[in-house]
Design an enzyme around this catalytic site. Structure first.
Site, PDB file in Angstrom:
ATOM      1  N   CYS A  42       0.814  -1.222   0.000  1.00 45.78           N
ATOM      2  CA  CYS A  42       0.000   0.000   0.000  1.00 45.78           C
ATOM      3  C   CYS A  42       0.848   1.273   0.000  1.00 45.78           C
ATOM      4  CB  CYS A  42      -0.995  -0.004   1.158  1.00 45.78           C
ATOM      5  SG  CYS A  42      -0.262  -0.204   2.802  1.00 45.78           S
TER       6      CYS A  42
ATOM      7  N   ASP B 180      -7.496   5.561  -1.606  1.00 45.84           N
ATOM      8  CA  ASP B 180      -7.167   4.363  -0.830  1.00 45.84           C
ATOM      9  C   ASP B 180      -6.666   3.266  -1.761  1.00 45.84           C
ATOM     10  OD1 ASP B 180      -7.014   2.235   0.891  1.00 45.84           O
ATOM     11  OD2 ASP B 180      -9.032   2.466   1.704  1.00 45.84           O
TER      12      ASP B 180
ATOM     13  N   HIS C 170      -6.156   0.172  -0.990  1.00 42.54           N
ATOM     14  CA  HIS C 170      -6.451  -1.146  -0.447  1.00 42.54           C
ATOM     15  C   HIS C 170      -7.609  -1.839  -1.161  1.00 42.54           C
ATOM     16  CE1 HIS C 170      -4.281   0.915   2.839  1.00 42.54           C
ATOM     17  NE2 HIS C 170      -3.768  -0.276   3.032  1.00 42.54           N
TER      18      HIS C 170
END
Length: 392
Positions: A74, A277, A279
């Site tokens: 990430c 994000d 993820h």
């Protein structure tokens, strides 16, 4: 459902909180919006940022390594996003907007190709992970903001198309003189050579001679500043200063997030940070035979995520982009102005020349085979918890 196992379809068609109806200004990478009257413009701006997420089924890293970065990549993806924004500003401009199905510009295709998940792309997950081994991070290990900044600095040297200078400002200090030497390398050559030396028939010759484009241009600057703004939580004295960084036209945003869960922060509204994000796991993308890149999964097409600024982990790296010397000079003026505000503490120091308290390369007592920059990187290469703590 664990965030690391989310798929693109899950995110795209899941329930997302819409952007808030508020009269407070919305700031996205140096641009101000009104959430009540410019919601479409806000979403268009966010969607136009490059969105790099976990991928699966790419060629093995190093030939025999992982074929997915789910669960560990990430921060690497956030590093790609902050550098991708710099490439967008360099080649197509901050005001460029992406729209689904539009004809792709050649420069935009080249930017995407620099991040495709394969070993020969400038800033691929393969290159970042393998370069990270030299920073003491085995492939598959989570990175902190400082490590990814150092890796991007090294990779940018090979990107002859963009000709970026990626500078990582350590010790919470930005040294103006140092940056100008990096972005205008001809200054050192001009200062070190006696008048008339190296010239024949009015032309410079020899190994010290620089190409005309090197002397005429400022190399675009990507300035990354790793910081730790507290111990386990962000010190509230820095919150207003952090928010003001997103208001600067040179802003590239901030990489950070929560422990072992990185995000790319691109702005704020009220007391909430706006972020992309990484993820979610998407299939790796291969360019088409005609050179086009299927790009829909590289742009976040739902309202951006938000989190309260007090939830931010104190270990971050702030980024800024200065395409010209004038832009850098303007950034310096703005930063000094912010330092005079009473609304918060400065996050870093801006100085004209290297202060005496900063370590010099000679003091490191390392082998002379390393360049000064390599020595300093090794000296400052540390885990995130070893950053100098900024506090009241």
């Amino acid at each position: 459902m664990d965030a690391a196992t989310l798929t693109y379809d899950t995110l795209r068609f899941g329930e997302f909180e819409d952007f808030p109806e508020t009269s407070e200004p919305v700031w996205i990478l140096g641009k101000e919006y009104n959430a009540l009257t410019e919601k479409d413009e806000i979403l268009s701006d966010v969607t136009s940022r490059l969105w790099f997420t976990y991928r699966k089924n790419f060629p093995p890293i190093g030939g025999t390594g992982p074929t997915s970065d789910t669960g560990w990549g990430c921060m690497l993806r956030c590093g790609q996003m902050i550098l991708g924004e710099a490439l967008v500003c360099t080649h197509v401009g901050r005001d460029w907007r992406w729209a689904r199905g539009q004809e792709q510009r050649e420069e935009y295709i080249s930017i995407l190709n620099a991040f495709i998940d394969k070993k020969d792309s400038y800033y691929s997950i393969h290159q970042i992970a393998q370069m990270g081994v030299g920073e003491g991070k085995p492939i598959g290990q989570w990175y902190g903001p400082n490590t990814v900044a150092q890796v991007l600095k090294k990779l940018a040297v090979f990107d002859t198309w963009s000709r970026l200078v990626v500078h990582v400002a350590m010790d919470n200090t930005v040294v103006i003189e140092e940056i100008k030497r990096l972005c205008m390398p001809w200054l050192d050559a001009a200062c070190c050579e006696p008048e008339g030396a190296g010239e024949l028939n009015g032309c410079r010759e020899g190994a010290c001679a620089l190409a005309e484009e090197e002397t005429a241009l400022w190399k675009p600057l990507v300035l990354l500043i790793p910081l730790r703004l507290g111990l386990s939580d962000i010190n509230e004295a820095y919150i207003e200063t952090l928010k003001q960084c997103f208001m600067l036209p040179q802003s590239l945003g901030v990489i950070g997030g929560k422990p072992n869960s990185a995000h790319y922060f691109i702005g704020y509204v009220g007391e909430e940070l706006i972020y992309l994000d990484p993820h979610t796991t998407q299939p790796a993308v291969d360019p088409c035979d005609d050179g086009q890149v299927p790009d829909e999964t590289y742009h976040c097409q739902h309202p951006p995520c938000r989190m309260h600024i007090c939830e931010l982990d104190p270990s971050i790296a702030a980024g800024f982009f200065c395409r010209t010397e004038d832009e850098f000079d303007e950034w310096c003026v703005r930063i000094r102005r912010l330092s005079c505000n009473r609304g918060g503490l400065p996050m870093f120091e801006l100085v004209d020349s290297q202060p005496s308290h900063m370590v010099s390369a000679d003091a490191l007592n390392l082998t002379p085979d390393f360049s000064d920059s390599d020595r300093l990187e090794r000296f400052f290469d540390s885990e995130d918890e070893e950053f100098e703590i900024l506090s009241l």
